[in-house]
Write a protein that holds these residues in place. Sequence first.
Motif, PDB file in Angstrom:
ATOM      1  N   PHE A  64      40.180  34.155  36.061  1.00 48.09           N
ATOM      2  CA  PHE A  64      39.916  33.786  34.667  1.00 48.09           C
ATOM      3  C   PHE A  64      38.854  34.695  34.045  1.00 48.09           C
ATOM      4  O   PHE A  64      38.998  35.137  32.897  1.00 48.09           O
ATOM      5  N   THR A  65      37.814  34.987  34.810  1.00 49.90           N
ATOM      6  CA  THR A  65      36.727  35.807  34.297  1.00 49.90           C
ATOM      7  C   THR A  65      37.210  37.214  33.959  1.00 49.90           C
ATOM      8  O   THR A  65      36.900  37.750  32.885  1.00 49.90           O
ATOM      9  N   VAL A  66      37.972  37.808  34.856  1.00 50.02           N
ATOM     10  CA  VAL A  66      38.466  39.169  34.607  1.00 50.02           C
ATOM     11  C   VAL A  66      39.457  39.181  33.448  1.00 50.02           C
ATOM     12  O   VAL A  66      39.437  40.086  32.612  1.00 50.02           O
ATOM     13  N   LYS A  67      40.301  38.155  33.375  1.00 55.51           N
ATOM     14  CA  LYS A  67      41.306  38.112  32.303  1.00 55.51           C
ATOM     15  C   LYS A  67      40.665  37.984  30.925  1.00 55.51           C
ATOM     16  O   LYS A  67      41.126  38.596  29.954  1.00 55.51           O
ATOM     17  N   TYR A  80      40.871  45.001  38.705  1.00 56.43           N
ATOM     18  CA  TYR A  80      42.290  44.731  38.931  1.00 56.43           C
ATOM     19  C   TYR A  80      42.555  44.509  40.414  1.00 56.43           C
ATOM     20  O   TYR A  80      43.298  43.598  40.796  1.00 56.43           O
ATOM     21  N   PHE A  81      41.954  45.353  41.258  1.00 53.31           N
ATOM     22  CA  PHE A  81      42.107  45.168  42.702  1.00 53.31           C
ATOM     23  C   PHE A  81      41.465  43.857  43.146  1.00 53.31           C
ATOM     24  O   PHE A  81      41.973  43.182  44.045  1.00 53.31           O
ATOM     25  N   LEU A  82      40.353  43.501  42.515  1.00 47.37           N
ATOM     26  CA  LEU A  82      39.702  42.232  42.844  1.00 47.37           C
ATOM     27  C   LEU A  82      40.612  41.056  42.499  1.00 47.37           C
ATOM     28  O   LEU A  82      40.682  40.073  43.245  1.00 47.37           O
ATOM     29  N   CYS A  83      41.334  41.146  41.387  1.00 38.04           N
ATOM     30  CA  CYS A  83      42.287  40.092  41.015  1.00 38.04           C
ATOM     31  C   CYS A  83      43.418  40.003  42.033  1.00 38.04           C
ATOM     32  O   CYS A  83      43.861  38.896  42.388  1.00 38.04           O
TER      33      CYS A  83
END
Length: 315
Positions: free
Chosen positions: A50-53, A64-67
Amino acid sequence: MSGSNISDFTNPSTFILRGIPGLEAAHVWISIPFGTMYAIAILGNITILFTVKTDPSLHEPMYYFLCMLAISDLVMCTSIVPKMLSIFWFNFREIDFNACLTQMYFFHWFSAVESGVFVAMALDRYVAVCDPLRYSTILTNPTVAKISLAVALRGAMLALPCPLLARQWPYCRTNIIPEPYCSHIAVVKLACADIRVSSYYGLFVLLCVMGLDAIFVTISYIQILRAIFRLPTKDARLKTFGTCISHLCAILAFYIPGLFISLMHRFGQIVPLPFHVLISNLYRLMPPMLNPIIYGVRTKQIRDRLLRLFTQEGN
């Protein structure tokens, strides 16, 4: 299942999962750490996604890799923990033969994906530290998408022979699996046939995934450390190395328990079975639980974004 205690039967339609053998009376208490770790893993990884999005400043290759890591964690632990908790809480031990193979496939698939993501993240850190001026031209969005697809396909192809091989063996002795989920080795050990093909293939996958990936990560970090030590000031070295700390911690949390578990499965006959099963299954949940904590605490951009979210909600 009357057939579960009969020593002469054809391939079973169901397997019986024992949970933690020898500790059945303590299953409710054992479920507390498992349920807590699962809840933390689900909440933490969904928070990362949610945070990255929602933060455009985090739309970069590293995140993106973390997601992708968060997604693999979610699938990996969800493939085994709900059934595990149903055994601990409600004594629902039966699992359909096909469901068992499906669980096996998804768990091993996303375990391989997680390892591949760590290699991709090591590549990201290598480019960021060793060739920062070309970072945005090397790791473009199409390149990141291709790397992610390759990681997912590699995991899918490496994991696929595990259930296919397990399906072909005859199970004529017992259908009782002395674990709370269907791992490849635990299932094929029940077969009344020469399972060396499955055993060798499992070892091959271990070497391909854990072995080769660990080598690639190690080579990347040797180059990263060489670049860091060439920096002119101590502050610059510490600041650059600080960008890699989260990744290093997550790698250690994944590879060390994973190697330990694999060795226990193959060479741990001297370890008491209840201890073996309990510890190995706790270790299965460690990376999905620890990864969002590590990245949430150690990554300044994510930490700042989360603080802003909670501050806004508090107001």
